[in-house]
Motif scaffolding. Structure first.
Motif, PDB file in Angstrom:
ATOM      1  N   ASP A 269     -11.458   8.734   8.358  1.00  0.00           N
ATOM      2  CA  ASP A 269     -10.691   7.770   9.150  1.00  0.00           C
ATOM      3  C   ASP A 269     -10.600   6.417   8.461  1.00  0.00           C
ATOM      4  O   ASP A 269     -11.095   5.399   8.958  1.00  0.00           O
ATOM      5  N   MET A 270      -9.957   6.421   7.315  1.00  0.00           N
ATOM      6  CA  MET A 270      -9.691   5.188   6.585  1.00  0.00           C
ATOM      7  C   MET A 270      -8.467   5.412   5.696  1.00  0.00           C
ATOM      8  O   MET A 270      -8.189   6.549   5.306  1.00  0.00           O
ATOM      9  N   PRO A 271      -7.740   4.346   5.352  1.00  0.00           N
ATOM     10  CA  PRO A 271      -6.581   4.488   4.459  1.00  0.00           C
ATOM     11  C   PRO A 271      -7.002   5.002   3.077  1.00  0.00           C
ATOM     12  O   PRO A 271      -8.143   4.796   2.640  1.00  0.00           O
ATOM     13  N   LYS A 272      -6.060   5.634   2.392  1.00  0.00           N
ATOM     14  CA  LYS A 272      -6.345   6.257   1.104  1.00  0.00           C
ATOM     15  C   LYS A 272      -6.886   5.269   0.086  1.00  0.00           C
ATOM     16  O   LYS A 272      -7.835   5.572  -0.650  1.00  0.00           O
ATOM     17  N   SER A 307      -1.321   6.332   7.852  1.00  0.00           N
ATOM     18  CA  SER A 307      -1.694   5.029   7.302  1.00  0.00           C
ATOM     19  C   SER A 307      -3.173   4.714   7.450  1.00  0.00           C
ATOM     20  O   SER A 307      -3.701   3.852   6.743  1.00  0.00           O
ATOM     21  N   ASN A 308      -3.877   5.407   8.350  1.00  0.00           N
ATOM     22  CA  ASN A 308      -5.289   5.114   8.585  1.00  0.00           C
ATOM     23  C   ASN A 308      -6.189   6.334   8.442  1.00  0.00           C
ATOM     24  O   ASN A 308      -7.333   6.312   8.895  1.00  0.00           O
ATOM     25  N   LYS A 309      -5.674   7.382   7.831  1.00  0.00           N
ATOM     26  CA  LYS A 309      -6.457   8.613   7.717  1.00  0.00           C
ATOM     27  C   LYS A 309      -6.197   9.259   6.361  1.00  0.00           C
ATOM     28  O   LYS A 309      -5.060   9.301   5.893  1.00  0.00           O
ATOM     29  N   THR A 310      -7.274   9.783   5.756  1.00  0.00           N
ATOM     30  CA  THR A 310      -7.181  10.366   4.408  1.00  0.00           C
ATOM     31  C   THR A 310      -7.819  11.744   4.394  1.00  0.00           C
ATOM     32  O   THR A 310      -8.810  11.991   5.074  1.00  0.00           O
TER      33      THR A 310
END
Length: 318
Positions: A269-272, A307-310
């Protein structure tokens, strides 16, 4: 009267000490070292520090009788956006100078993670007061108050739900990087991963006791496929865990029992760009290996889900 006089003399002596040239020079040197690390993080994030919220706390983190330094700081506007990330940096004092040892992200305003508000040293543990997001919270204002702890072990910060002082043997149950260590070498498939996925087919969680608390229920669904391609299934294991300190929300496994589909993903749960930066900081290298069966290279693929998940994807389908 004598007691008051002793206190006044003591305070006067301390004021003279704190304003002496040697002390001032040492403080300036420490600040410069901290500034240098933060400047490097600003460069990586393409943002700038919000200096008003920088928090610096001193204490003995490694039981050598010397004061070390912990810094909680915030980088705003990374990559031209309006998100803010909080980082925790640890500096040990070695040979009378601060040396940066660890620097990890501990919060952000993505609306999916948490915000780190303040730090306190309790013995050799770093306590962080947090605000966590719950459903319907705005990005600015996570409403659930929380607390977490970090300890320095083997040069790395490890998160725990309790203080090192109340629990001498810090459990690594919420850090799952060791479970998936083999995937760093060409998506190698070790026995632990095999057993985990075999259990999912029967809606079971097959992990040792030290890791079971990091995961919850199993979800499965049959994917839409054509008659020629056979049946594909997606298994999803929800987690409340970390992968090299990154917020790991689920483990997903896709399999086609008749068509050779076989892949798994770690969903973070964070941008790439933030995930890539944190992995680089932890010196994680995803090596690729040659696959003779289809004349290709196999290795972890880092993809943006949104945008917020990788997604960290391993696909060994044949």
């Amino acid at each position: 009267m004598k007691k008051i006089l002793r206190v006044v003399i003591g305070l006067f002596t301390m004021i003279i000490y704190l304003n002496s040239p040697n002390v001032t020079a040492k403080q300036n040197e420490d600040t410069s070292i901290i500034d240098l690390l933060i400047a490097e993080q600003e460069k990586q994030d393409e943002g700038s520090e919000y200096k008003d919220v920088r928090e610096v706390v001193n204490g003995d983190l490694n039981n050598d009788g010397i004061q070390d330094t912990v810094v909680l700081y915030s980088i705003d506007g990374g990559g031209g956006g309006n998100m803010s990330e909080q980082y925790l940096a640890v500096f040990l004092r070695l040979k009378d100078a601060l040396k940066p040892i660890a620097n990890i992200m501990v919060g952000n305003t993505s609306g999916l993670y948490r915000i780190a508000n303040s730090i306190t040293l309790t013995g050799t543990s770093i306590e962080i007061e947090t605000s966590e997001y719950v459903q319907d919270d705005a990005r600015c204002c996570p409403s659930k108050k929380g607390k977490t702890f970090y300890v320095l072990a083997d040069g790395k910060l490890k998160e725990s739900s309790f203080s090192d002082n109340s629990q001498p043997n810090i459990s690594s149950e919420i850090e799952l990087s060791s479970l998936f260590k083999s995937m760093e070498n060409g998506c190698e498939f070790n026995d632990d991963i095999k057993n985990l996925f075999s259990g999912l087919y029967n809606q079971k969680i097959t992990l040792n006791d030290s890791l079971k608390n990091a995961v919850s229920n199993v979800e499965s669904k049959k994917l839409l496929t054509s008659a020629d391609s056979g049946e594909n299934y997606l298994y999803k294991l929800k987690t409340k865990a970390k992968y090299y300190g990154l917020p790991l929300s689920s483990i997903e496994h896709s399999v086609g029992f008749e068509n050779g589909i076989y892949s798994w993903s770690l969903i973070i749960d964070m941008p790439k760009d933030k995930v890539t930066s944190q992995l680089k900081l932890n010196k994680v290298n995803f090596n690729k290996v040659y696959n003779e069966m289809d004349d290709s290279m196999i290795g972890v693929i880092i993809e943006s889900v949104d945008s917020n998940k990788t997604k960290l994807l391993c696909d060994i389908s044949n």
